[in-house]
Write a protein that holds these residues in place. Structure first.
Motif, PDB file in Angstrom:
ATOM      1  N   ILE A  55      77.820 -37.881   5.969  1.00 46.67           N
ATOM      2  CA  ILE A  55      78.908 -38.556   5.258  1.00 46.67           C
ATOM      3  C   ILE A  55      79.762 -37.576   4.452  1.00 46.67           C
ATOM      4  O   ILE A  55      80.660 -37.995   3.707  1.00 46.67           O
ATOM      5  N   ASP A  56      79.488 -36.293   4.595  1.00 46.28           N
ATOM      6  CA  ASP A  56      80.301 -35.271   3.928  1.00 46.28           C
ATOM      7  C   ASP A  56      81.424 -34.850   4.877  1.00 46.28           C
ATOM      8  O   ASP A  56      81.219 -34.031   5.770  1.00 46.28           O
ATOM      9  N   PHE A  57      82.599 -35.429   4.682  1.00 49.12           N
ATOM     10  CA  PHE A  57      83.756 -35.078   5.502  1.00 49.12           C
ATOM     11  C   PHE A  57      84.663 -34.088   4.772  1.00 49.12           C
ATOM     12  O   PHE A  57      85.747 -33.767   5.260  1.00 49.12           O
ATOM     13  N   ALA A  58      84.208 -33.616   3.611  1.00 44.56           N
ATOM     14  CA  ALA A  58      85.020 -32.710   2.796  1.00 44.56           C
ATOM     15  C   ALA A  58      84.762 -31.247   3.148  1.00 44.56           C
ATOM     16  O   ALA A  58      85.684 -30.525   3.534  1.00 44.56           O
ATOM     17  N   THR A  59      83.509 -30.800   3.029  1.00 39.09           N
ATOM     18  CA  THR A  59      83.239 -29.377   3.248  1.00 39.09           C
ATOM     19  C   THR A  59      83.408 -28.999   4.723  1.00 39.09           C
ATOM     20  O   THR A  59      83.870 -27.897   5.035  1.00 39.09           O
ATOM     21  N   THR A  60      83.025 -29.920   5.623  1.00 39.78           N
ATOM     22  CA  THR A  60      83.193 -29.604   7.048  1.00 39.78           C
ATOM     23  C   THR A  60      84.672 -29.481   7.401  1.00 39.78           C
ATOM     24  O   THR A  60      85.080 -28.571   8.136  1.00 39.78           O
ATOM     25  N   TYR A  61      85.487 -30.371   6.849  1.00 42.54           N
ATOM     26  CA  TYR A  61      86.930 -30.325   7.107  1.00 42.54           C
ATOM     27  C   TYR A  61      87.549 -29.061   6.521  1.00 42.54           C
ATOM     28  O   TYR A  61      88.288 -28.337   7.197  1.00 42.54           O
ATOM     29  N   GLY A  63      79.346 -37.108  -6.707  1.00 38.52           N
ATOM     30  CA  GLY A  63      78.483 -38.023  -7.431  1.00 38.52           C
ATOM     31  C   GLY A  63      77.290 -38.449  -6.604  1.00 38.52           C
ATOM     32  O   GLY A  63      76.157 -38.449  -7.081  1.00 38.52           O
ATOM     33  N   GLY A  64      77.545 -38.818  -5.343  1.00 41.77           N
ATOM     34  CA  GLY A  64      76.457 -39.310  -4.509  1.00 41.77           C
ATOM     35  C   GLY A  64      76.398 -38.707  -3.122  1.00 41.77           C
ATOM     36  O   GLY A  64      75.372 -38.826  -2.448  1.00 41.77           O
ATOM     37  N   THR A  65      77.472 -38.080  -2.677  1.00 43.30           N
ATOM     38  CA  THR A  65      77.501 -37.518  -1.326  1.00 43.30           C
ATOM     39  C   THR A  65      76.735 -36.206  -1.269  1.00 43.30           C
ATOM     40  O   THR A  65      76.993 -35.291  -2.057  1.00 43.30           O
ATOM     41  N   LYS A  66      75.812 -36.098  -0.353  1.00 39.08           N
ATOM     42  CA  LYS A  66      75.069 -34.852  -0.156  1.00 39.08           C
ATOM     43  C   LYS A  66      75.900 -33.910   0.701  1.00 39.08           C
ATOM     44  O   LYS A  66      76.314 -34.273   1.814  1.00 39.08           O
ATOM     45  N   VAL A  67      76.144 -32.732   0.194  1.00 35.17           N
ATOM     46  CA  VAL A  67      76.927 -31.752   0.936  1.00 35.17           C
ATOM     47  C   VAL A  67      76.187 -31.368   2.217  1.00 35.17           C
ATOM     48  O   VAL A  67      74.988 -31.090   2.197  1.00 35.17           O
ATOM     49  N   GLY A  68      76.914 -31.390   3.323  1.00 34.89           N
ATOM     50  CA  GLY A  68      76.323 -31.055   4.612  1.00 34.89           C
ATOM     51  C   GLY A  68      75.743 -32.253   5.345  1.00 34.89           C
ATOM     52  O   GLY A  68      75.298 -32.121   6.485  1.00 34.89           O
ATOM     53  N   SER A  69      75.766 -33.424   4.709  1.00 33.57           N
ATOM     54  CA  SER A  69      75.235 -34.620   5.358  1.00 33.57           C
ATOM     55  C   SER A  69      76.279 -35.226   6.278  1.00 33.57           C
ATOM     56  O   SER A  69      77.440 -34.816   6.299  1.00 33.57           O
ATOM     57  N   VAL A 115      89.061 -18.871  -4.360  1.00 37.18           N
ATOM     58  CA  VAL A 115      88.067 -19.715  -5.021  1.00 37.18           C
ATOM     59  C   VAL A 115      88.669 -21.112  -5.116  1.00 37.18           C
ATOM     60  O   VAL A 115      89.685 -21.307  -5.771  1.00 37.18           O
ATOM     61  N   ILE A 116      88.037 -22.065  -4.449  1.00 39.63           N
ATOM     62  CA  ILE A 116      88.552 -23.438  -4.424  1.00 39.63           C
ATOM     63  C   ILE A 116      87.563 -24.361  -5.125  1.00 39.63           C
ATOM     64  O   ILE A 116      86.399 -24.445  -4.729  1.00 39.63           O
ATOM     65  N   GLY A 117      88.026 -25.026  -6.175  1.00 37.46           N
ATOM     66  CA  GLY A 117      87.213 -26.026  -6.860  1.00 37.46           C
ATOM     67  C   GLY A 117      87.539 -27.395  -6.296  1.00 37.46           C
ATOM     68  O   GLY A 117      88.659 -27.878  -6.464  1.00 37.46           O
ATOM     69  N   MET A 118      86.574 -27.999  -5.615  1.00 34.67           N
ATOM     70  CA  MET A 118      86.848 -29.220  -4.864  1.00 34.67           C
ATOM     71  C   MET A 118      85.820 -30.319  -5.141  1.00 34.67           C
ATOM     72  O   MET A 118      84.686 -30.249  -4.662  1.00 34.67           O
ATOM     73  N   PRO A 119      86.190 -31.343  -5.881  1.00 35.61           N
ATOM     74  CA  PRO A 119      85.315 -32.514  -5.952  1.00 35.61           C
ATOM     75  C   PRO A 119      85.432 -33.309  -4.655  1.00 35.61           C
ATOM     76  O   PRO A 119      86.445 -33.221  -3.960  1.00 35.61           O
ATOM     77  N   ILE A 120      84.395 -34.031  -4.330  1.00 35.65           N
ATOM     78  CA  ILE A 120      84.451 -34.929  -3.176  1.00 35.65           C
ATOM     79  C   ILE A 120      84.858 -36.308  -3.674  1.00 35.65           C
ATOM     80  O   ILE A 120      84.185 -36.899  -4.519  1.00 35.65           O
ATOM     81  N   TYR A 121      85.980 -36.789  -3.174  1.00 36.98           N
ATOM     82  CA  TYR A 121      86.448 -38.120  -3.520  1.00 36.98           C
ATOM     83  C   TYR A 121      86.352 -39.011  -2.283  1.00 36.98           C
ATOM     84  O   TYR A 121      86.978 -38.714  -1.257  1.00 36.98           O
ATOM     85  N   ASN A 122      85.569 -40.062  -2.377  1.00 37.36           N
ATOM     86  CA  ASN A 122      85.437 -41.017  -1.265  1.00 37.36           C
ATOM     87  C   ASN A 122      85.112 -40.312   0.048  1.00 37.36           C
ATOM     88  O   ASN A 122      85.736 -40.557   1.081  1.00 37.36           O
ATOM     89  N   PHE A 123      84.146 -39.393  -0.038  1.00 32.74           N
ATOM     90  CA  PHE A 123      83.570 -38.692   1.113  1.00 32.74           C
ATOM     91  C   PHE A 123      84.463 -37.589   1.680  1.00 32.74           C
ATOM     92  O   PHE A 123      84.101 -36.939   2.653  1.00 32.74           O
ATOM     93  N   SER A 124      85.627 -37.342   1.089  1.00 35.62           N
ATOM     94  CA  SER A 124      86.527 -36.337   1.654  1.00 35.62           C
ATOM     95  C   SER A 124      87.182 -35.526   0.546  1.00 35.62           C
ATOM     96  O   SER A 124      86.806 -35.623  -0.622  1.00 35.62           O
TER      97      SER A 124
END
Length: 199
Positions: free
Chosen positions: A153-159, A145-151, A94-103
């Motif tokens: 500009i979402d370089f966090a969940t895809t990475y 805050g503003g990044t839509k997951v899967g969009s 279980v990973i709790g991950m905020p998106i910071y600056n799109f990543s």
């Protein structure tokens, strides 16, 4: 062979200790999983205070055969070895991950660098790299805050999804509490989804 959800690894990366959506939701998920499997062991790893970055000595130690490593090299890899053992031991992550600056947060990237190790969590073969952590389930609790997951500009969940898959963890469920600055009610929707998963 271990039973499903026998060991849960919870990784928190939010810089916030109080008021963190990812911490609250990941705690709710782990609590729910424990209600179904009360005998499960939970390994908690909070990376928010930072982890060492890779350096030349660390890389040199990993490229040295384990039997040939010096005492200094073994010491250099000690934290990484511990983090790898935690990941290998887990049936559920279980990973709790905020998106910071799109990543991903830098602290979570440091954790990834310490656990993604050739011959430990993946290996190279004549047919390309193969993950060594098959058979695990991962839940990624994401807040933004503003990044839509899967969009785009979402370089966090895809990475993170790619890295987990690279290590063999391909059963990955994303729970998104995204764009909370635009729609705070998404937190409640994400909590409902979390509770449904754990039910």
């Amino acid at each position: 062979m271990s039973n499903p959800e026998n060991t849960i690894l919870q990784v928190n990366a939010s810089a916030r200790k109080s008021g963190s959506v990812t911490r609250d939701l990941s705690d709710a998920l782990v609590t729910g999983l424990l209600s179904k499997t009360p005998e499960a062991k939970v390994i908690s790893r909070d990376v928010s205070q930072g982890l060492p970055f890779l350096d030349e000595d660390w890389v040199g130690a990993t490229f040295t055969a384990p039997a040939e490593r010096s005492a200094d090299q073994r010491l250099k890899l000690a934290l990484s070895d511990t983090l790898v053992r935690e990941l290998k031991a887990a049936d559920t992550i279980v990973i709790g991950m905020p998106i910071y600056n799109f990543s991903v947060p830098a602290a979570l990237k440091a954790w990834i660098d310490l656990v993604a190790r050739a011959r430990e969590t993946f290996q190279y073969t004549e047919n390309g790299p193969v993950g060594l952590l098959q058979g695990k389930k991962a839940y990624v609790i994401v807040a933004s805050g503003g990044t839509k997951v899967g969009s785009e500009i979402d370089f966090a969940t895809t990475y993170l999804g790619h890295v987990l898959g690279f290590m063999g963890i391909t059963d990955v469920k994303i729970v998104a509490a995204d764009q909370l600055m635009l729609d705070p009610s998404k937190r409640d929707a994400a909590l409902a989804e979390t509770l449904q998963i754990a039910a």
